[in-house]
Design a protein around this motif. Structure first.
Motif, PDB file in Angstrom:
ATOM      1  N   SER A 153       3.822  -8.068   8.849  1.00 22.42           N
ATOM      2  CA  SER A 153       4.177  -7.516  10.154  1.00 22.42           C
ATOM      3  C   SER A 153       4.556  -6.041  10.095  1.00 22.42           C
ATOM      4  O   SER A 153       4.566  -5.360  11.096  1.00 22.42           O
ATOM      5  N   TYR A 154       4.877  -5.536   8.905  1.00 23.04           N
ATOM      6  CA  TYR A 154       5.254  -4.132   8.764  1.00 23.04           C
ATOM      7  C   TYR A 154       4.075  -3.177   8.917  1.00 23.04           C
ATOM      8  O   TYR A 154       4.253  -2.009   9.178  1.00 23.04           O
ATOM      9  N   GLN A 155       2.879  -3.646   8.720  1.00 22.44           N
ATOM     10  CA  GLN A 155       1.735  -2.754   8.621  1.00 22.44           C
ATOM     11  C   GLN A 155       1.491  -1.928   9.872  1.00 22.44           C
ATOM     12  O   GLN A 155       0.892  -0.867   9.795  1.00 22.44           O
ATOM     13  N   ASN A 156       1.937  -2.373  11.021  1.00 24.16           N
ATOM     14  CA  ASN A 156       1.711  -1.635  12.258  1.00 24.16           C
ATOM     15  C   ASN A 156       2.916  -0.810  12.695  1.00 24.16           C
ATOM     16  O   ASN A 156       2.873  -0.171  13.736  1.00 24.16           O
ATOM     17  N   GLU A 157       3.984  -0.829  11.914  1.00 20.57           N
ATOM     18  CA  GLU A 157       5.185  -0.067  12.264  1.00 20.57           C
ATOM     19  C   GLU A 157       5.189   1.279  11.541  1.00 20.57           C
ATOM     20  O   GLU A 157       4.727   1.381  10.407  1.00 20.57           O
TER      21      GLU A 157
ATOM     22  N   TRP B  48      10.778   0.438  13.710  1.00 19.02           N
ATOM     23  CA  TRP B  48      10.212   1.156  12.586  1.00 19.02           C
ATOM     24  C   TRP B  48      10.846   0.632  11.318  1.00 19.02           C
ATOM     25  O   TRP B  48      11.730  -0.209  11.346  1.00 19.02           O
TER      26      TRP B  48
END
Length: 80
Positions: free
Chosen positions: A58-62, A29
């Motif tokens: 890559s942060y968009q799905n966390e 997260w």
């Protein structure tokens, strides 16, 4: 006491934020500590920063936790 199975990676920082990703054995997260500019005419730049951070690949799905002082007033009753 730190748990060795938890990894914290600093992604970016400025005078108004610190952004990092946290990973353990079961999940990953993102945490952003945020300080909104107290000057009303400069606060737009603080919100622009959050918009830019929200669009990082890559942060968009966390899951993302943002905490701090946004220096925003929700209603006039908060003003003293």
């Amino acid at each position: 006491m730190w748990n060795e199975s938890v990894s914290v990676c600093l992604r970016s920082y400025s005078v108004g934020h610190i952004d990092c990703s946290i990973q353990d054995l079961n999940s990953s997260w993102r945490f952003t500590g945020f300080y909104g500019n107290p000057a009303h005419h400069l606060r737009k730049f603080s919100w622009d920063l959050l918009r830019r951070l929200s669009g990082l690949g890559s942060y968009q799905n966390e899951p993302w936790l943002i905490g701090g002082d946004f220096n925003e007033i929700k209603c006039q009753g908060e003003k003293k």
